[in-house]
Motif scaffolding. Structure first.
Motif, PDB file in Angstrom:
ATOM      1  N   GLU A  93       0.831  -1.200   0.000  1.00  0.00           N
ATOM      2  CA  GLU A  93       0.000   0.000   0.000  1.00  0.00           C
ATOM      3  C   GLU A  93       0.871   1.258   0.000  1.00  0.00           C
ATOM      4  OE1 GLU A  93      -2.478  -0.687   3.418  1.00  0.00           O
ATOM      5  OE2 GLU A  93      -4.077  -1.545   2.183  1.00  0.00           O
ATOM      6  N   THR A  94       1.972   1.236   0.739  1.00  0.00           N
ATOM      7  CA  THR A  94       2.898   2.369   0.753  1.00  0.00           C
ATOM      8  C   THR A  94       3.500   2.582  -0.622  1.00  0.00           C
ATOM      9  OG1 THR A  94       3.412   1.981   3.084  1.00  0.00           O
ATOM     10  CG2 THR A  94       4.990   3.298   1.826  1.00  0.00           C
ATOM     11  N   ARG A  95       3.940   1.509  -1.250  1.00  0.00           N
ATOM     12  CA  ARG A  95       4.520   1.607  -2.594  1.00  0.00           C
ATOM     13  C   ARG A  95       3.483   2.126  -3.596  1.00  0.00           C
ATOM     14  NH1 ARG A  95       7.211  -3.872  -4.052  1.00  0.00           N
ATOM     15  NH2 ARG A  95       7.453  -2.788  -6.027  1.00  0.00           N
ATOM     16  N   LEU A  96       2.254   1.668  -3.460  1.00  0.00           N
ATOM     17  CA  LEU A  96       1.195   2.112  -4.355  1.00  0.00           C
ATOM     18  C   LEU A  96       0.953   3.609  -4.210  1.00  0.00           C
ATOM     19  CD1 LEU A  96      -0.992   1.409  -6.432  1.00  0.00           C
ATOM     20  CD2 LEU A  96      -2.497   0.859  -4.515  1.00  0.00           C
ATOM     21  N   ARG A  97       0.912   4.111  -2.982  1.00  0.00           N
ATOM     22  CA  ARG A  97       0.723   5.544  -2.749  1.00  0.00           C
ATOM     23  C   ARG A  97       1.875   6.343  -3.347  1.00  0.00           C
ATOM     24  NH1 ARG A  97      -1.385   3.745   2.089  1.00  0.00           N
ATOM     25  NH2 ARG A  97       0.581   3.979   3.193  1.00  0.00           N
TER      26      ARG A  97
END
Length: 102
Positions: A93-97
């Motif tokens: 999720e962090t990478r996606l953001r």
């Protein structure tokens, strides 16, 4: 004559915690910590003569594991799998953001 000012600095928080502090902060029994180490899920960040050190992030992960195992009455191994998957989801999720910001 110049006057020197000395600013008192508090010591920086260590990134590592000792065995006894780890046990105290996680509330995890010694047997469970040894089991997690044998599984390779919990790896000491360092060792000195007769001392084992863990990362501060291991405290959070171990507390999460303990809560899951107690709340859902599941074996330790199942809990480690769930915590690992939750960590992986959080990282994705962090990478996606980050990608969305680009």
């Amino acid at each position: 004559m110049a006057i020197k000012t000395v600013t008192a600095c508090s010591p920086a928080a260590s990134a590592l915690v000792a065995w006894s502090e780890f046990l105290e902060q996680t509330g995890t029994p010694v047997e469970r910590v040894r089991e997690l180490m044998e599984l390779g899920w919990l790896e000491p960040a360092g060792q000195a003569t007769h001392a084992v050190f863990f990362r501060r992030s291991d405290i959070y992960r171990t507390r999460k594991l303990t809560r899951l195992c107690e709340d859902f009455e599941m074996p330790c191994v199942a809990g480690t799998i769930i915590v690992d998957l939750l960590d992986r989801i959080a990282n994705l999720e962090t990478r996606l953001r980050e990608l969305e910001r680009r």
